[in-house]
Design a protein around this motif. Structure first.
Motif, PDB file in Angstrom:
ATOM      1  N   GLU A 162     -17.816 -47.936 -21.961  1.00  0.00           N
ATOM      2  CA  GLU A 162     -17.231 -48.039 -20.620  1.00  0.00           C
ATOM      3  C   GLU A 162     -15.721 -48.235 -20.662  1.00  0.00           C
ATOM      4  OE1 GLU A 162     -17.079 -51.323 -17.085  1.00  0.00           O
ATOM      5  OE2 GLU A 162     -19.066 -50.781 -17.810  1.00  0.00           O
ATOM      6  N   LEU A 163     -15.237 -49.105 -21.549  1.00  0.00           N
ATOM      7  CA  LEU A 163     -13.819 -49.452 -21.539  1.00  0.00           C
ATOM      8  C   LEU A 163     -12.926 -48.378 -22.148  1.00  0.00           C
ATOM      9  CD1 LEU A 163     -13.986 -53.249 -22.469  1.00  0.00           C
ATOM     10  CD2 LEU A 163     -13.933 -52.167 -20.215  1.00  0.00           C
ATOM     11  N   GLN A 164     -13.417 -47.659 -23.154  1.00  0.00           N
ATOM     12  CA  GLN A 164     -12.712 -46.529 -23.760  1.00  0.00           C
ATOM     13  C   GLN A 164     -11.327 -46.902 -24.305  1.00  0.00           C
ATOM     14  OE1 GLN A 164     -12.994 -42.701 -21.910  1.00  0.00           O
ATOM     15  NE2 GLN A 164     -14.843 -43.206 -20.786  1.00  0.00           N
ATOM     16  N   LEU A 165     -11.174 -48.101 -24.815  1.00  0.00           N
ATOM     17  CA  LEU A 165      -9.891 -48.502 -25.409  1.00  0.00           C
ATOM     18  C   LEU A 165      -9.618 -47.724 -26.689  1.00  0.00           C
ATOM     19  CD1 LEU A 165      -9.988 -52.390 -24.949  1.00  0.00           C
ATOM     20  CD2 LEU A 165      -9.136 -50.627 -23.392  1.00  0.00           C
ATOM     21  N   THR A 166     -10.651 -47.507 -27.494  1.00  0.00           N
ATOM     22  CA  THR A 166     -10.488 -46.764 -28.743  1.00  0.00           C
ATOM     23  C   THR A 166     -10.055 -45.331 -28.467  1.00  0.00           C
ATOM     24  OG1 THR A 166     -12.124 -48.139 -29.885  1.00  0.00           O
ATOM     25  CG2 THR A 166     -11.679 -45.959 -30.818  1.00  0.00           C
TER      26      THR A 166
END
Length: 397
Positions: free
Chosen positions: A169-173
Protein backbone atom coordinates in the motif's frame (compact mmCIF):
# COMPACT_ATOMS: atom_id res chain seq x y z
CA UNK A 1 0.75 9.27 12.58
CA UNK A 2 0.02 5.77 13.86
CA UNK A 3 -2.50 3.52 12.23
CA UNK A 4 -3.54 -0.14 12.53
CA UNK A 5 -2.62 -2.34 9.60
CA UNK A 6 -5.23 -5.02 10.07
CA UNK A 7 -5.53 -5.51 6.31
CA UNK A 8 -8.50 -3.14 6.47
CA UNK A 9 -6.09 -0.21 6.98
CA UNK A 10 -8.25 1.92 9.24
CA UNK A 11 -6.77 5.29 10.17
CA UNK A 12 -6.12 5.93 13.84
CA UNK A 13 -5.95 9.62 14.84
CA UNK A 14 -2.97 10.65 16.94
CA UNK A 15 -5.15 11.70 19.90
CA UNK A 16 -6.92 8.32 19.96
CA UNK A 17 -3.76 6.28 20.40
CA UNK A 18 -3.55 4.16 23.51
CA UNK A 19 -0.50 5.37 25.47
CA UNK A 20 -0.12 1.90 26.93
CA UNK A 21 0.34 0.50 23.43
CA UNK A 22 3.60 2.43 23.16
CA UNK A 23 5.03 0.60 26.16
CA UNK A 24 6.71 -2.78 26.19
CA UNK A 25 4.03 -5.33 27.03
CA UNK A 26 4.24 -7.96 29.75
CA UNK A 27 5.47 -11.27 28.31
CA UNK A 28 2.82 -13.97 27.86
CA UNK A 29 2.59 -16.53 30.65
CA UNK A 30 3.61 -19.44 28.45
CA UNK A 31 5.75 -20.00 25.40
CA UNK A 32 2.78 -20.48 23.12
CA UNK A 33 3.16 -19.50 19.49
CA UNK A 34 0.67 -17.04 18.05
CA UNK A 35 -0.67 -17.51 14.56
CA UNK A 36 1.09 -15.26 12.07
CA UNK A 37 3.80 -14.15 14.50
CA UNK A 38 7.37 -15.33 14.86
CA UNK A 39 8.28 -14.36 18.42
CA UNK A 40 6.49 -16.17 21.22
CA UNK A 41 7.19 -13.46 23.83
CA UNK A 42 7.48 -9.70 23.98
CA UNK A 43 10.84 -9.67 25.68
CA UNK A 44 11.82 -6.29 27.11
CA UNK A 45 14.60 -4.35 25.41
CA UNK A 46 17.94 -3.98 27.12
CA UNK A 47 17.42 -0.24 27.72
CA UNK A 48 14.24 -0.59 29.78
CA UNK A 49 14.54 0.73 33.32
CA UNK A 50 11.56 -1.06 34.85
CA UNK A 51 11.40 -4.84 34.77
CA UNK A 52 7.97 -6.39 34.24
CA UNK A 53 7.14 -10.04 34.69
CA UNK A 54 4.03 -12.15 35.10
CA UNK A 55 3.22 -13.34 38.61
CA UNK A 56 0.55 -15.77 39.78
CA UNK A 57 -0.55 -14.74 43.30
CA UNK A 58 -2.58 -17.92 43.74
CA UNK A 59 -6.00 -16.33 43.52
CA UNK A 60 -8.43 -18.00 41.22
CA UNK A 61 -9.10 -16.03 38.08
CA UNK A 62 -10.81 -16.56 34.80
CA UNK A 63 -8.61 -17.48 31.88
CA UNK A 64 -7.74 -14.30 30.01
CA UNK A 65 -8.42 -14.14 26.31
CA UNK A 66 -5.18 -14.22 24.33
CA UNK A 67 -3.95 -10.81 23.20
CA UNK A 68 -4.27 -10.20 19.48
CA UNK A 69 -1.14 -8.55 18.11
CA UNK A 70 -2.42 -6.39 15.32
CA UNK A 71 -0.02 -4.53 13.07
CA UNK A 72 0.27 -0.77 13.60
CA UNK A 73 2.26 1.52 11.32
CA UNK A 74 3.64 4.86 12.43
CA UNK A 75 4.48 7.24 9.62
CA UNK A 76 7.65 9.12 10.46
CA UNK A 77 9.66 11.90 8.84
CA UNK A 78 13.25 10.67 8.81
CA UNK A 79 16.19 13.06 9.03
CA UNK A 80 18.64 10.86 7.11
CA UNK A 81 18.12 7.93 4.77
CA UNK A 82 21.49 6.44 3.76
CA UNK A 83 23.46 4.32 6.22
CA UNK A 84 27.17 3.73 5.71
CA UNK A 85 29.39 0.99 7.11
CA UNK A 86 32.98 -0.13 6.83
CA UNK A 87 32.45 -3.73 7.94
CA UNK A 88 34.98 -6.00 6.21
CA UNK A 89 32.53 -8.92 5.99
CA UNK A 90 29.63 -7.07 4.36
CA UNK A 91 29.72 -6.72 0.55
CA UNK A 92 28.24 -3.21 0.47
CA UNK A 93 29.10 0.12 2.02
CA UNK A 94 25.81 2.02 1.67
CA UNK A 95 22.30 0.85 2.48
CA UNK A 96 18.78 2.26 2.57
CA UNK A 97 15.88 0.97 4.66
CA UNK A 98 12.42 2.52 4.10
CA UNK A 99 10.98 0.77 7.18
CA UNK A 100 11.82 0.04 10.80
CA UNK A 101 10.45 -3.20 12.17
CA UNK A 102 9.30 -5.98 9.87
CA UNK A 103 5.96 -7.75 9.64
CA UNK A 104 7.53 -10.88 8.17
CA UNK A 105 8.27 -11.82 11.80
CA UNK A 106 11.42 -13.86 11.14
CA UNK A 107 12.50 -15.05 14.57
CA UNK A 108 16.19 -14.97 13.64
CA UNK A 109 16.21 -11.36 12.34
CA UNK A 110 19.39 -9.60 13.43
CA UNK A 111 17.56 -6.23 13.25
CA UNK A 112 15.22 -7.07 16.14
CA UNK A 113 17.45 -5.41 18.79
CA UNK A 114 17.11 -2.06 17.00
CA UNK A 115 13.55 -1.75 18.34
CA UNK A 116 15.01 -1.43 21.84
CA UNK A 117 16.25 2.04 20.85
CA UNK A 118 12.60 3.03 20.37
CA UNK A 119 11.58 1.84 23.83
CA UNK A 120 9.80 -1.13 22.24
CA UNK A 121 10.33 -4.86 22.47
CA UNK A 122 12.56 -6.70 19.98
CA UNK A 123 9.97 -9.48 20.28
CA UNK A 124 6.36 -9.13 19.18
CA UNK A 125 6.62 -5.32 19.02
CA UNK A 126 9.29 -5.58 16.32
CA UNK A 127 6.93 -7.39 13.97
CA UNK A 128 3.72 -5.56 14.88
CA UNK A 129 4.72 -1.93 15.61
CA UNK A 130 6.28 -0.70 12.38
CA UNK A 131 7.66 2.64 11.25
CA UNK A 132 7.47 3.92 7.68
CA UNK A 133 9.89 6.62 6.51
CA UNK A 134 7.41 8.42 4.30
CA UNK A 135 9.98 10.95 3.05
CA UNK A 136 12.53 8.29 2.01
CA UNK A 137 12.43 9.14 -1.71
CA UNK A 138 12.69 12.89 -1.08
CA UNK A 139 15.65 12.42 1.28
CA UNK A 140 17.37 10.19 -1.27
CA UNK A 141 16.88 12.77 -4.02
CA UNK A 142 18.40 15.43 -1.78
CA UNK A 143 21.36 13.18 -0.92
CA UNK A 144 22.09 12.37 -4.56
CA UNK A 145 21.96 16.07 -5.42
CA UNK A 146 24.83 17.02 -3.14
CA UNK A 147 27.91 18.27 -5.03
CA UNK A 148 30.25 15.96 -3.12
CA UNK A 149 28.16 12.80 -3.44
CA UNK A 150 30.25 9.74 -4.35
CA UNK A 151 28.44 7.07 -6.34
CA UNK A 152 28.38 3.63 -4.75
CA UNK A 153 25.84 0.83 -5.17
CA UNK A 154 23.04 1.12 -2.62
CA UNK A 155 21.82 -2.02 -0.88
CA UNK A 156 18.06 -1.72 -0.45
CA UNK A 157 16.25 -3.55 2.33
CA UNK A 158 19.08 -5.26 4.19
CA UNK A 159 18.07 -4.36 7.73
CA UNK A 160 14.33 -4.89 7.38
CA UNK A 161 12.65 -6.18 4.23
CA UNK A 162 11.86 -3.36 1.79
CA UNK A 163 9.04 -5.52 0.36
CA UNK A 164 7.29 -6.47 3.59
CA UNK A 165 3.45 -6.54 3.40
CA UNK A 166 2.88 -2.82 4.15
CA UNK A 167 4.90 -1.89 1.05
CA UNK A 168 1.98 -3.08 -1.07
CA UNK A 169 0.00 0.00 0.00
CA UNK A 170 2.67 2.53 0.98
CA UNK A 171 4.98 1.92 -2.02
CA UNK A 172 7.98 3.64 -0.39
CA UNK A 173 10.39 1.15 -1.97
CA UNK A 174 8.97 1.76 -5.43
CA UNK A 175 9.33 5.53 -5.02
CA UNK A 176 12.96 5.06 -4.00
CA UNK A 177 13.56 2.89 -7.06
CA UNK A 178 12.03 5.54 -9.29
CA UNK A 179 14.58 8.08 -8.03
CA UNK A 180 17.45 5.63 -8.56
CA UNK A 181 16.22 4.84 -12.08
CA UNK A 182 15.97 8.54 -12.90
CA UNK A 183 19.58 9.03 -11.82
CA UNK A 184 20.98 5.81 -13.34
CA UNK A 185 22.17 4.87 -9.87
CA UNK A 186 23.10 1.20 -9.17
CA UNK A 187 21.06 -0.72 -6.60
CA UNK A 188 21.02 -4.22 -5.14
CA UNK A 189 17.94 -5.64 -3.43
CA UNK A 190 17.50 -8.53 -1.03
CA UNK A 191 14.08 -9.80 -0.04
CA UNK A 192 12.01 -12.85 0.82
CA UNK A 193 8.86 -11.40 -0.72
CA UNK A 194 7.30 -12.00 -4.12
CA UNK A 195 6.20 -8.35 -4.16
CA UNK A 196 9.50 -7.49 -5.83
CA UNK A 197 7.92 -8.78 -9.06
CA UNK A 198 5.73 -5.66 -9.08
CA UNK A 199 8.80 -3.52 -9.82
CA UNK A 200 10.20 -5.53 -12.73
CA UNK A 201 9.21 -2.66 -15.02
CA UNK A 202 11.86 -0.57 -13.23
CA UNK A 203 14.42 -3.25 -12.41
CA UNK A 204 14.64 -4.97 -15.80
CA UNK A 205 15.71 -1.85 -17.79
CA UNK A 206 18.16 -0.98 -15.01
CA UNK A 207 19.58 -4.50 -15.00
CA UNK A 208 20.13 -4.30 -18.77
CA UNK A 209 22.51 -1.42 -18.04
CA UNK A 210 24.19 -3.18 -15.10
CA UNK A 211 22.39 -0.99 -12.59
CA UNK A 212 20.29 -3.54 -10.69
CA UNK A 213 20.52 -7.00 -9.18
CA UNK A 214 18.46 -8.97 -6.69
CA UNK A 215 18.89 -11.69 -4.09
CA UNK A 216 16.14 -13.85 -2.63
CA UNK A 217 16.59 -15.23 0.86
CA UNK A 218 15.90 -18.98 1.07
CA UNK A 219 16.03 -20.40 4.59
CA UNK A 220 14.36 -23.74 4.04
CA UNK A 221 12.31 -25.64 1.45
CA UNK A 222 10.01 -27.03 4.14
CA UNK A 223 6.80 -24.94 4.17
CA UNK A 224 5.89 -26.08 7.69
CA UNK A 225 9.18 -24.88 9.15
CA UNK A 226 8.98 -21.66 7.13
CA UNK A 227 5.50 -20.95 8.49
CA UNK A 228 6.83 -20.77 12.06
CA UNK A 229 10.31 -19.44 11.28
CA UNK A 230 9.25 -16.52 9.05
CA UNK A 231 5.43 -16.54 9.31
CA UNK A 232 4.43 -13.66 7.03
CA UNK A 233 7.06 -14.06 4.32
CA UNK A 234 6.41 -15.77 0.99
CA UNK A 235 6.35 -19.57 1.07
CA UNK A 236 9.52 -21.34 -0.20
CA UNK A 237 7.85 -22.49 -3.43
CA UNK A 238 6.64 -18.96 -4.11
CA UNK A 239 10.16 -17.58 -3.64
CA UNK A 240 11.52 -20.06 -6.16
CA UNK A 241 8.91 -18.85 -8.61
CA UNK A 242 10.02 -15.27 -7.95
CA UNK A 243 13.62 -16.24 -8.72
CA UNK A 244 12.48 -17.69 -12.03
CA UNK A 245 10.39 -14.61 -12.86
CA UNK A 246 13.26 -12.21 -12.14
CA UNK A 247 15.77 -14.31 -14.08
CA UNK A 248 13.48 -14.53 -17.10
CA UNK A 249 13.17 -10.73 -17.01
CA UNK A 250 16.94 -10.45 -17.34
CA UNK A 251 17.57 -9.37 -13.74
CA UNK A 252 20.66 -11.02 -12.19
CA UNK A 253 19.33 -12.90 -9.18
CA UNK A 254 21.12 -14.79 -6.46
CA UNK A 255 20.07 -16.77 -3.42
CA UNK A 256 21.07 -16.09 0.16
CA UNK A 257 20.80 -19.21 2.35
CA UNK A 258 20.30 -17.33 5.57
CA UNK A 259 20.39 -18.26 8.26
CA UNK A 260 21.62 -21.83 8.36
CA UNK A 261 20.23 -23.26 11.61
CA UNK A 262 21.78 -26.57 12.73
CA UNK A 263 19.31 -29.49 12.68
CA UNK A 264 16.46 -27.20 11.57
CA UNK A 265 17.29 -25.68 8.17
CA UNK A 266 20.85 -27.01 7.78
CA UNK A 267 19.72 -30.34 6.22
CA UNK A 268 18.29 -28.34 3.28
CA UNK A 269 21.58 -26.77 2.11
CA UNK A 270 22.17 -28.93 -0.97
CA UNK A 271 18.51 -29.01 -1.96
CA UNK A 272 18.23 -25.21 -1.77
CA UNK A 273 21.26 -24.73 -4.02
CA UNK A 274 19.86 -27.23 -6.54
CA UNK A 275 16.37 -25.66 -6.52
CA UNK A 276 17.85 -22.16 -6.87
CA UNK A 277 19.95 -23.26 -9.84
CA UNK A 278 16.95 -24.84 -11.56
CA UNK A 279 14.95 -21.64 -10.98
CA UNK A 280 17.60 -19.51 -12.68
CA UNK A 281 19.72 -18.12 -9.84
CA UNK A 282 23.31 -17.37 -10.81
CA UNK A 283 24.99 -17.10 -7.41
CA UNK A 284 24.66 -18.34 -3.82
CA UNK A 285 25.77 -16.96 -0.47
CA UNK A 286 25.09 -18.12 3.07
CA UNK A 287 25.08 -16.93 6.67
CA UNK A 288 25.15 -19.11 9.78
CA UNK A 289 22.59 -18.25 12.47
CA UNK A 290 23.45 -15.02 14.30
CA UNK A 291 22.02 -14.31 17.76
CA UNK A 292 23.00 -10.77 18.82
CA UNK A 293 21.57 -9.20 21.97
CA UNK A 294 17.86 -9.96 22.47
CA UNK A 295 17.71 -12.29 19.47
CA UNK A 296 19.34 -15.05 21.53
CA UNK A 297 16.62 -15.42 24.21
CA UNK A 298 13.87 -14.87 21.63
CA UNK A 299 15.29 -17.65 19.46
CA UNK A 300 15.68 -20.01 22.43
CA UNK A 301 12.03 -19.42 23.35
CA UNK A 302 11.03 -20.11 19.75
CA UNK A 303 12.98 -23.38 19.82
CA UNK A 304 11.29 -24.48 23.02
CA UNK A 305 7.86 -23.69 21.55
CA UNK A 306 8.35 -25.35 18.15
CA UNK A 307 11.23 -27.84 18.47
CA UNK A 308 11.44 -28.84 22.17
CA UNK A 309 12.81 -32.25 21.17
CA UNK A 310 15.98 -30.75 19.67
CA UNK A 311 16.28 -27.33 21.33
CA UNK A 312 19.29 -28.24 23.48
CA UNK A 313 20.98 -29.98 20.57
CA UNK A 314 20.55 -26.95 18.28
CA UNK A 315 21.95 -24.50 20.83
CA UNK A 316 24.90 -26.79 21.63
CA UNK A 317 25.83 -26.83 17.95
CA UNK A 318 25.41 -23.05 17.69
CA UNK A 319 27.78 -22.61 20.63
CA UNK A 320 30.27 -25.02 19.04
CA UNK A 321 30.52 -22.54 16.16
CA UNK A 322 30.61 -19.44 18.39
CA UNK A 323 33.42 -20.23 20.80
CA UNK A 324 31.09 -21.66 23.45
CA UNK A 325 28.76 -18.64 23.44
CA UNK A 326 25.38 -17.96 21.85
CA UNK A 327 27.05 -15.37 19.62
CA UNK A 328 30.42 -13.90 18.77
CA UNK A 329 30.31 -10.58 16.89
CA UNK A 330 33.95 -10.66 15.74
CA UNK A 331 34.53 -9.55 12.16
CA UNK A 332 35.57 -12.41 9.94
CA UNK A 333 33.69 -15.07 11.87
CA UNK A 334 30.31 -13.59 12.77
CA UNK A 335 28.74 -14.51 9.42
CA UNK A 336 29.99 -18.10 9.12
CA UNK A 337 31.18 -19.15 12.56
CA UNK A 338 34.35 -21.05 13.47
CA UNK A 339 35.38 -24.60 14.20
CA UNK A 340 34.73 -28.03 12.74
CA UNK A 341 30.99 -27.63 12.20
CA UNK A 342 31.34 -24.22 10.60
CA UNK A 343 33.98 -25.64 8.26
CA UNK A 344 31.74 -28.55 7.31
CA UNK A 345 28.91 -26.16 6.42
CA UNK A 346 31.30 -24.07 4.32
CA UNK A 347 32.47 -27.16 2.43
CA UNK A 348 28.92 -28.32 1.79
CA UNK A 349 27.89 -24.94 0.39
CA UNK A 350 31.01 -24.62 -1.78
CA UNK A 351 30.66 -28.15 -3.18
CA UNK A 352 26.98 -27.63 -3.97
CA UNK A 353 27.78 -24.35 -5.75
CA UNK A 354 30.57 -25.96 -7.77
CA UNK A 355 28.36 -28.92 -8.68
CA UNK A 356 25.97 -26.59 -10.48
CA UNK A 357 28.55 -24.19 -11.89
CA UNK A 358 27.25 -21.23 -9.91
CA UNK A 359 29.13 -18.31 -8.37
CA UNK A 360 29.60 -17.44 -4.72
CA UNK A 361 28.63 -14.18 -3.07
CA UNK A 362 28.09 -11.48 -5.69
CA UNK A 363 30.03 -8.25 -5.59
CA UNK A 364 28.49 -4.82 -5.76
CA UNK A 365 31.61 -3.76 -7.66
CA UNK A 366 30.17 -5.40 -10.79
CA UNK A 367 27.61 -2.58 -11.00
CA UNK A 368 28.21 0.32 -13.38
CA UNK A 369 28.66 3.57 -11.43
CA UNK A 370 29.78 5.59 -14.45
CA UNK A 371 26.24 6.31 -15.72
CA UNK A 372 25.14 8.31 -12.68
CA UNK A 373 23.60 11.71 -13.24
CA UNK A 374 22.33 13.99 -10.52
CA UNK A 375 18.56 14.27 -10.11
CA UNK A 376 16.74 17.26 -11.50
CA UNK A 377 15.93 19.42 -8.50
CA UNK A 378 13.40 22.16 -9.22
CA UNK A 379 13.69 24.96 -6.62
CA UNK A 380 10.66 27.08 -5.69
CA UNK A 381 10.01 29.71 -8.35
CA UNK A 382 11.04 33.24 -7.40
CA UNK A 383 9.48 36.40 -8.83
CA UNK A 384 11.99 36.58 -11.70
CA UNK A 385 11.48 32.93 -12.63
CA UNK A 386 7.73 33.33 -12.54
CA UNK A 387 7.91 36.29 -14.96
CA UNK A 388 10.18 34.28 -17.29
CA UNK A 389 7.76 31.37 -17.22
CA UNK A 390 4.86 33.69 -17.98
CA UNK A 391 6.80 35.05 -20.99
CA UNK A 392 7.30 31.52 -22.27
CA UNK A 393 11.02 31.39 -21.45
CA UNK A 394 12.72 28.35 -19.92
CA UNK A 395 15.42 28.60 -17.29
CA UNK A 396 18.59 26.75 -18.32
CA UNK A 397 19.53 26.13 -14.71
Amino acid sequence: MTRPFNHEHEHEPEHDRDPQAEQVMIPPRSLKAQKGRGAVTNLQGRYEVDVRESFDDGWEHEEEAPKVWRTHVTEETARTILSRNQSPDIPFGVSLNPYRGCEHGCIYCFARPSHAYLGLSPGLDFESRLYAKTNAAELLRSELSRPGYQVESIALGVNTDAYQPIERELQLTRRVLEVLQECDHPVGLITKSSLIERDIDILAPMAARRLASAAITMTTLDPHIARTLEPRAAAPARRLRTIRTLAEAGIPVGVSIAPIIPFVTEPDIERIVEAAFEAGASRVSYVVLRLPWEVAPLFRDWLEAHFPDRAARVMNRVRDMRGGKDYDASFGSRMHGEGVWADLIRQRVEKAIARHGMAGRGSFKSMDCSLFRRPLVVPPLGAKAKRAAAAGQMDLF
